[in-house]
Design an enzyme around this catalytic site. Sequence first.
Site, mmCIF file in Angstrom:
data_model
loop_
_atom_site.group_PDB
_atom_site.id
_atom_site.type_symbol
_atom_site.label_atom_id
_atom_site.label_comp_id
_atom_site.label_asym_id
_atom_site.label_seq_id
_atom_site.Cartn_x
_atom_site.Cartn_y
_atom_site.Cartn_z
ATOM 1 N N LYS A 193 0.841 -1.212 0.000
ATOM 2 C CA LYS A 193 0.000 0.000 0.000
ATOM 3 C C LYS A 193 0.870 1.254 0.000
ATOM 4 O O LYS A 193 0.641 2.192 -0.755
ATOM 5 C CB LYS A 193 -0.905 0.025 1.248
ATOM 6 N N ARG B 251 -9.392 1.061 8.970
ATOM 7 C CA ARG B 251 -9.030 -0.325 9.277
ATOM 8 C C ARG B 251 -10.076 -1.037 10.110
ATOM 9 O O ARG B 251 -9.879 -2.209 10.443
ATOM 10 C CB ARG B 251 -7.754 -0.339 10.114
ATOM 11 N N ARG C 129 12.064 -5.742 4.592
ATOM 12 C CA ARG C 129 11.806 -4.312 4.376
ATOM 13 C C ARG C 129 12.807 -3.443 5.139
ATOM 14 O O ARG C 129 13.081 -3.669 6.315
ATOM 15 C CB ARG C 129 10.387 -3.973 4.836
#
Length: 219
Positions: A13, A88, A127
């Site tokens: 995202k 969310r 990441r």
Amino acid sequence: MRVVFLGPPGAGKGTQARRLADRYGIPQVATGDMLREAMASGSELGQRARAYVELGELVPDDVMLAVVEDRLRRPDAERGFVLDGFPRTLAQAEGLDDLLRRLGRRLDAVVLFQVPEETVVRRLAGRWTCPACGRVFHESYSPPRTPGVCDADGSPLVQREDDRPETVRRRLAVYAEQTAPVVEYYRARGLLHSVDGSQDPDAVAEAVEAVLRHLVEVR
Ligand code: AP5
């Protein structure tokens, strides 16, 4: 353009929201980034959020709705925005509808990034993020030119605290419990567009563009 990006942790995202924001000149409203900035600054919001974020739990809805309202009321969001990581929960989705109604605006689209669980786990484990500019890299899929160093500003890259395997498992469970119903909420309103987020980043960006181009054309 007013868009929501939905999907599990590590779905891409943030990577895609940054591209879209650059392309259309609209702000990327990334609630996770806003909370991490608040935590780093030691603000009251940051102190309150830390306990939730570090455990992979969601920060309470009233806190998040106030943060997003404040951000969407700023002048740079008048032309549009891409919401990354919000809403969310169903309460946040309803709160966003209420806020947009009060602002006299409406959502154009919700893009759902679909990525298998084993892929997101691999992505989060590799990441690396720049603490100065927020750029995101992956040690295998999109490595920086110099290992451990941001291409844009030369800052040392860091790994997120909540990317530890046990916290990732909790974040995925929280997504299934609390965010999956938001997908159905938007599907029922005809706003949901699914994109295969497991492709390479350029292919995902093209798929997003195809969805949004169509919306701009039919408007
Ligand atoms: P947040 O920061 O929003 O985390 P998240 O939603 O779990 O999403 P991520 O940032 O982990 O992943 P992403 O989908 O953006 O993927 P990315 O592009 O980085 O939230 C963190 C926490 O804050 C929450 O747990 C919660 O505590 C709190 N919070 C935030 N918002 C809240 C809210 N609204 N309500 C309550 N609490 C809230 O990509 C991941 C990796 O994969 C990167 O290394 C990237 O380089 C790589 N990658 C990306 N795309 C590809 C691709 N196509 N192919 C290969 N690699 C790729």
